[in-house]
Design a protein around this motif. Structure first.
Motif: not given
Lengths: 203, 446
Positions: A47-51, A53
Motif C-alpha cells: 500500500i505504501m508503495n502504491l501511494l 509514501m
C-alpha cells in the motif's frame, strides 16, 4: 521390587518431560499467529508503495528496532523479521506435532516402543548435536552484530542482533524440547504400557 | 574412485539408511552434517560458515516469505470449506457426464493445486475431500484413487508452486519465468488426465457410475448462481495471484500476501471464518512451513559438508564418466532424480542435489541461452519429480493416499490405480523434452 523401581523411573521421566514439551507447544502456537502479522506487513509495504509514501510516521526519540521513523524499508524488513521468528520457533512446535516428514515405510510397522526408541536415538545423535552445534557456531556473529550495532543499510530496522540471535536461541530451544521428547520417549521405552495411555504426539 | 570419495559416498549411504529408520528426514540431514564434519576433520573456521549460510539462505531470504503465505492461502481455502463447496458445484456441473465426478476432482486439483505445494498435504486434502464422495457413488476403487493421487501431486508443479519458488532461489532464475514455464506443461498434464477420464467413462461406464440425481439436488441454488458463488472466487484469486507475478507487477511475496488476504475474504463471504478456523489455519501453516524450512536449514548444512568432503567432484566424475552427449546426460540426470524421488521429498532433492548438478547443466549445450536451459531443466525436473512421487512401489503420494484410506484399501489396488497416470506423466515429460517450446514459449525464452 525391581519392577516398581523401573516404573518409578518412567514416571519421573514422564514428569520431567511435560514442562519442556508444554512450553514448546505454547511458544509454537503463539508464534503461529505471526503469519497474520507477515500478511499485514507485506500489505503495508504494497500500500505504501502504491501511494508513493516513503514514511508513515516519524517521532522524536530513537526507539528499539524502529529508530525514529516507520518508513517503507521498515515495513519491508519487518516482513522477514516476523517471518524469521515464525519459522524458527514453529520448528519446535512441528517436532511435537510430528509434522516433520518421515519415510515411514518401516516405521509405521514398528511397535510404539520401537518407534519411541528410534526417535530417542535420533534426537540424541542427530537433532541435538545439530541444533547445538549450529547455534554455537553462529553465536559469534550475533555478538558481533550486537557490539557493532548492526542495522539496515537502507534506513529500515535497527537492532539486527534480534533476528540473528533468534536463530541461535531457537535452535537451543529446539534442543531443549528434543531433550523433553527424549525423557518422554525413554519413559515409554522403559514402561511400554504407557504407550497405550499416552498419545505419541499432540495435534 | 571409491577410496578417494569414500566419505561423500558414505555420507549418501548413511542418509539413505537414516531415513529408512523413519526418523524425520530433516534431522537425519542435519545430524549427518555434524557427524561427517567431525569424521572429515573439517576445520572450525570453515564450519563457522554453516551458521551464516543458514541465516543468509533461509532466514534472510526475501523470497521464502512467500512460503507461509501460499500455505496459508491453501489451508484457508480448504478449512473454510471453499474447496469442498467448489467440488460440490463442479460435480453438479459435470453430474450427468460419465466420469464427471472424477473430472471435477481433477479440476479441483488444478485450481487448488496452487496452494499447498507439498505433496503430502495436497494428496491428503484431495483424498479426504473427494474419496468419500466417490466411494459413495460406487466408483471403482482404482478410478477414485488414481485421480486423487495424480491431481494431488499436480499441485507441486502448477503455479503458484512453492517448489518453483525454492528452485528459482537455488538456480538464480526468475520465479516469474519458472511459473510461466510450468503453466502450460501443468495444464497439459491436467488436460491429459481429463481426456483419460472421458475416455474411460466411455469405455467402462460401470467403473464410474453417475450420481443419483436426488443426492445432487441438496443444493437448491440455481447452477449458474452456484458456479458464480463457488467457482468465480477461487479462480479469480488464482488468476490474480498468478497474473500479478507473471506480468511482473508483484513479487511472489506480494502476490502471496494478496492471495492469503483474498482467501480470508472468500472465507468471510462464505460465512465460514470464525476463531477456530483462523486458529487452525495459523497452526497448520506454522507446522507445514516449519517442516519445509527445517529441511532447507538442515539440507544447507548437509550439502555444505558434502561439498567440502569432495561430493561435488564425485558428482562431476560420475557425470563425465557417463560420457554421453547433452541429451544422453540430461536423460541420465532425469533418471537419477526420478530414483531419488522415491526416497526424498522435492525439498531435499532441490536443496541437496540440484546445486550439485547446476554447474553440469549450465555447461550442456542444447542450442539455447543458459537462462532458457535452466528454466527448461527446472520444469523438466519438476514434472519428473511429480511422476516419481506417483510411481510404485515407493511413490510418496501413494503412501499418503494409503494413510487417508485408513487401511481400507490394499496397497496393490493403489499401485494399479496409478499406472495409467504414470504413463500419462511419462508422455508429458517426453513431449516437454522433445519440444522445449511447450515450456519456453510462455516465458518468451525461445
Amino acid at each position: 521390587m525391581n519392577d516398581a523401581a523401573h516404573l518409578k523411573v518412567a514416571a519421573a521421566l514422564h514428569y520431567l518431560s511435560q514442562p519442556l514439551i508444554g512450553v514448546g507447544i505454547w511458544v509454537g502456537r503463539l508464534t503461529s499467529w505471526l503469519v497474520l502479522a507477515v500478511i499485514a506487513a507485506v500489505m503495508t509495504t504494497i500500500i505504501m508503495n502504491l501511494l508513493g509514501m516513503n514514511e508513515l510516521l516519524r517521532w522524536e526519540n530513537s526507539i528499539f528496532l524502529f529508530n525514529k521513523a516507520f518508513t517503507i524499508n521498515s515495513a519491508t524488513e519487518l516482513q522477514w523479521y516476523l517471518y524469521g521468528f515464525l519459522i524458527l520457533f514453529s520448528s519446535t512446535y512441528a517436532l511435537h506435532t510430528n509434522s516433520h516428514v518421515r519415510v515411514d515405510l518401516l516405521y509405521q510397522r514398528f511397535s510404539p516402543r520401537t518407534q519411541h526408541f528410534v526417535d530417542l536415538v535420533g534426537h540424541v545423535f542427530f537433532l541435538i548435536p545439530f541444533c547445538l552445534m549450529v547455534a554455537y557456531l553462529y553465536w559469534p556473529q550475533v555478538v558481533m552484530s550486537f557490539n557493532s550495532g548492526e542495522q539496515s543499510n537502507f534506513g529500515g530496522l535497527t537492532d539486527r542482533f534480534i533476528i540473528k540471535g533468534a536463530l541461535s536461541i531457537a535452535l537451543v530451544f529446539m534442543a531443549l524440547n528434543a531433550l523433553g521428547r527424549i525423557f518422554y520417549s525413554l519413559s515409554i521405552v522403559i514402561d511400554p504400557k504407557r504407550a497405550t495411555k499416552e498419545p505419541f504426539h499432540v495435534h | 574412485m571409491f577410496i578417494e570419495y569414500m566419505l561423500p559416498i558414505l555420507m549418501v549411504v548413511c542418509l539413505l539408511l537414516g531415513i529408512f529408520t523413519g526418523y524425520p528426514v530433516a534431522f537425519v540431514l542435519g545430524g549427518l552434517s555434524i557427524i561427517f564434519a567431525l569424521i572429515g576433520d573439517i576445520p572450525l573456521p570453515y564450519l563457522g560458515i554453516m551458521g551464516s549460510r543458514i541465516f543468509g539462505g533461509v532466514v534472510e531470504n526475501w523470497l521464502y516469505i512467500a512460503i507461509p503465505l501460499f500455505v496459508f492461502m491453501g489451508l484457508m481455502l480448504e478449512k473454510s470449506g471453499v474447496a469442498s463447496r467448489l467440488l460440490l458445484t463442479l460435480q453438479r456441473l459435470f453430474g450427468q457426464v460419465r466420469g464427471g465426478l472424477a473430472i471435477s476432482v481433477a479440476l479441483l486439483g488444478v485450481v487448488m493445486a496452487a496452494s499447498t505445494g507439498i505433496v503430502g498435504a495436497s494428496v491428503v486434502m484431495l483424498g479426504m475431500l473427494a474419496l468419500p464422495v466417490m466411494f459413495k457413488q460406487n466408483y471403482k476403487e482404482e478410478m477414485a484413487l488414481g485421480v486423487v493421487a495424480a491431481s494431488g501431486t499436480l499441485g507441486i508443479l502448477i503455479p503458484p508452486s512453492i517448489m518453483l519458488v525454492l528452485m528459482g532461489s537455488i538456480m538464480q532464475v526468475s520465479v516469474g519465468d519458472l511459473f510461466k514455464g510450468a503453466l502450460i506443461p501443468g495444464l497439459m498434464l491436467g488436460a491429459l488426465y481429463i481426456g483419460y477420464l472421458f475416455f474411460m467413462g466411455w469405455l467402462k461406464p460401470e467403473w464410474m457410475p453417475l450420481a443419483d440425481p436426488d443426492d445432487l439436488d441438496t443444493d437448491t441454488t440455481p447452477l449458474a448462481l452456484a458456479l458464480l458463488r463457488d467457482l468465480v472466487g477461487p479462480v479469480f484469486l488464482m488468476v490474480a495471484v498468478l497474473g500479478s507475478i507473471m506480468s511482473g507487477i508483484a513479487t511472489p511475496t506480494e502476490a502471496a500476501a494478496i492471495g492469503a488476504l483474498g482467501a480470508i475474504f472468500l472465507a468471510i463471504i462464505a460465512r465460514k471464518l470464525d476463531y477456530v478456523t483462523l486458529r487452525d489455519v495459523c497452526y497448520d501453516t506454522a507446522k507445514s512451513t516449519a517442516m519445509i524450512v527445517f529441511i532447507v536449514i538442515a539440507a544447507t548444512a548437509y550439502s555444505l559438508i558434502f561439498k567440502r568432503l569432495g561430493g561435488d567432484y564425485l558428482i562431476m566424475d560420475i557425470v563425465s564418466s557417463i560420457g554421453l552427449g547433452p541429451y544422453g546426460l540430461l536423460l541420465s540426470i532425469m533418471l537419477m532424480i526420478f530414483v531419488l524421488g522415491f526416497f526424498l521429498e522435492w525439498i531435499e532433492i532441490s536443496y541437496v542435489v540440484l546445486p550439485l548438478l547446476l554447474p553440469v547443466i549450465t555447461l550442456l549445450d542444447f542450442g539455447m541461452t543458459t537462462q532458457a536451459t535452466l528454466v527448461w531443466f527446472g520444469i523438466l525436473m519438476a514434472i519428473n519429480l511429480q511422476t516419481s512421487f506417483l510411481t510404485p512401489p515407493f511413490g510418496y503420494a501413494l503412501f499418503y493416499l494409503k494413510g487417508v484410506t485408513e487401511g481400507k484399501v490394499k496397497i496393490t489396488t493403489i499401485y494399479k490405480s496409478i499406472i495409467p497416470y504414470v504413463l500419462l506423466q511419462v508422455t508429458g515429460l517426453i513431449l516437454c523434452i522433445a519440444f522445449p517450446a511447450i515450456i519456453l514459449w510462455l516465458p518468451g525464452l525461445l
